[in-house]
Design an enzyme around this catalytic site. Structure first.
Site, mmCIF file in Angstrom:
data_model
loop_
_atom_site.group_PDB
_atom_site.id
_atom_site.type_symbol
_atom_site.label_atom_id
_atom_site.label_comp_id
_atom_site.label_asym_id
_atom_site.label_seq_id
_atom_site.Cartn_x
_atom_site.Cartn_y
_atom_site.Cartn_z
ATOM 1 C CD1 TRP A 1 -2.633 1.661 0.433
ATOM 2 C CD2 TRP A 1 -2.121 1.813 2.608
ATOM 3 N NE1 TRP A 1 -3.385 2.685 0.975
ATOM 4 C CE2 TRP A 1 -3.088 2.796 2.300
ATOM 5 C CE3 TRP A 1 -1.651 1.707 3.906
ATOM 6 C CZ2 TRP A 1 -3.596 3.675 3.249
ATOM 7 C CZ3 TRP A 1 -2.145 2.577 4.865
ATOM 8 C CH2 TRP A 1 -3.110 3.544 4.537
ATOM 9 C CE LYS B 1 -10.699 -0.052 3.201
ATOM 10 N NZ LYS B 1 -9.813 1.002 3.747
ATOM 11 C CG ASP C 1 -2.203 -2.405 7.608
ATOM 12 O OD1 ASP C 1 -3.292 -2.357 8.196
ATOM 13 O OD2 ASP C 1 -1.867 -1.575 6.738
#
Length: 397
Positions: free
Chosen positions: A130, A246, A211
């Site tokens: 990312w 999310k 993460d």
């Protein structure tokens, strides 16, 4: 006064999303930003989250500052979600958790902590990772390097090269690992591969920084925490940043956490104290509303069951989109292998498209994906998947 201030080039993901918003074409398709959309193309309001929020609002009262570390019930609920309520590390008091401003905030607080107490450590990022991972850790003044991860030939994991690189890395390097649903590739380690990685992490005294932004979108809520529980059982010390953006649709509430697993309970006192000091310097304390919603969903038995079922539905919808895109592309481009869309997991897939091909998708067909080739599978739906496949087929034939 500010003539010496340089212009900001913008964030590649958010800037592309802004460009999409300005695109006047009615048939444009946004597969760029990492947001879960329902089949209607809208961000869903989960019934469990809505019910929790109505309860929270009905009980609304005074709104004092939260402690620097955040709400106690939120932090406990996060620990039980990540580790399991009966986890030995939790029972031994080895885990400290703070509420953060999204998982990005957790990454930043963790990065600042590492810079102060492990200043010579190099942060190892997967290649690719990312984009904001590099920005966060570099922004804290840490040295960045990478380890092999994505195999462009197979669309899978180059695990042997990854293992070899980590086995020869500097001791006490920080290894950033995606616990599940790797962003941007959608390529994950299997349980066997995680277990083979563990002794390398231990032997090189590496510091894992996990993460976890997509818990529940890989296999399920419990299985997606496999590596967290494996590391905890091993006795290792590590960091975990997690998010509810999310899997609860709480993007704008910025609900996240940072957990640090220490060797002993005695060490947690000082670690927690220094995490609080970083929070105090950065933003003083976290917001209240979203944390109350998350804690209510996770601790109310009925809402928890409803939420878990909703996460299953979101995960299965993404899987259906993967299958439909695979079928459509395979039909339009006979002889080409698109099986990687089926083996990659979570919200993202690496398409293998070049930056120029991604530009062509945007300019000629109004299909927006990142120039790296990353596609947000959760942006596909029953009305745009065929058009997406046709656009991709047109530029690769």
């Amino acid at each position: 006064m500010f003539r010496h201030v340089q212009p900001y080039a913008g964030d590649s993901i958010l800037s592309l999303n802004e460009t999409f918003g300005k695109d006047p074409r009615a048939n444009k398709i946004n597969l760029s930003i990492g947001i879960y959309f329902g089949d209607d193309g809208k961000i869903p309001m989960l019934p469990s989250v809505r019910a929790a929020e109505l309860q929270v609002v009905a009980e609304a009262g005074a709104r004092p500052y939260l402690p620097m570390e955040g709400a106690a019930n939120f932090r406990t609920a996060v620990q039980h979600l990540l580790f399991g309520a009966d986890n030995a590390a939790l029972q031994a008091g080895r885990v400290v958790t703070i509420q953060t401003v999204g998982s990005s905030g957790g990454l930043k607080v963790g990065a600042d902590f590492i810079k102060h107490y492990f200043p010579s450590s190099t942060v190892l990022l997967s290649d690719p990772t990312w984009d904001n991972h590099r920005a966060v850790f570099e922004g804290s003044g840490l040295k960045i390097s990478t380890y092999p991860y994505y195999d462009t030939e197979t669309g899978g994991l180059c695990f042997d090269a990854m293992l070899a690189a980590l086995a020869s890395s500097e001791r006490q390097s920080v290894v950033v690992l995606h616990a599940c649903c790797h962003n941007p590739t959608g390529v994950d380690l299997s349980k066997d591969q995680w277990q083979r990685l563990l002794p390398v992490l231990q032997e090189r005294e590496l510091i894992p920084f996990l993460d976890l932004a997509y818990q529940g979108f890989g296999d399920d809520i419990q299985e997606d925490a496999f590596i967290i529980r494996l590391l905890a059982e091993s006795g290792m010390s590590f960091f975990v940043a997690n998010s509810f953006s999310k899997n609860m649709g709480l993007y704008g509430e910025r609900c996240g956490a940072l957990s640090v697993i220490c060797p002993t309970e005695a060490q947690t006192v000082n670690v927690m104290g220094q995490l609080k000091a970083i929070v105090r310097r950065d933003y003083s304390n976290p917001p209240m509303h979203g944390a109350k919603i998350v804690a209510r969903v996770l601790t109310n038995p009925d809402l928890r069951l409803l939420w878990e079922a909703e996460v299953v539905s979101m995960r299965e919808r993404i899987h259906v989109m993967r299958n439909q895109l695979h079928y459509a592309l395979s039909s339009k481009c006979s002889g080409r292998d698109f099986d990687y869309f089926l083996t990659q997991r979570g919200m993202f897939s690496y398409t293998g498209l070049s930056p120029l091909q991604c530009d062509q998708l945007k300019d000629s067909f109004g299909v927006y994906i990142l120039r790296s080739g990353r596609m947000c599978m959760a942006g596909l739906n029953s009305r745009n998947v065929e058009a997406t496949a046709s656009a991709i087929a047109a530029i690769i034939v």
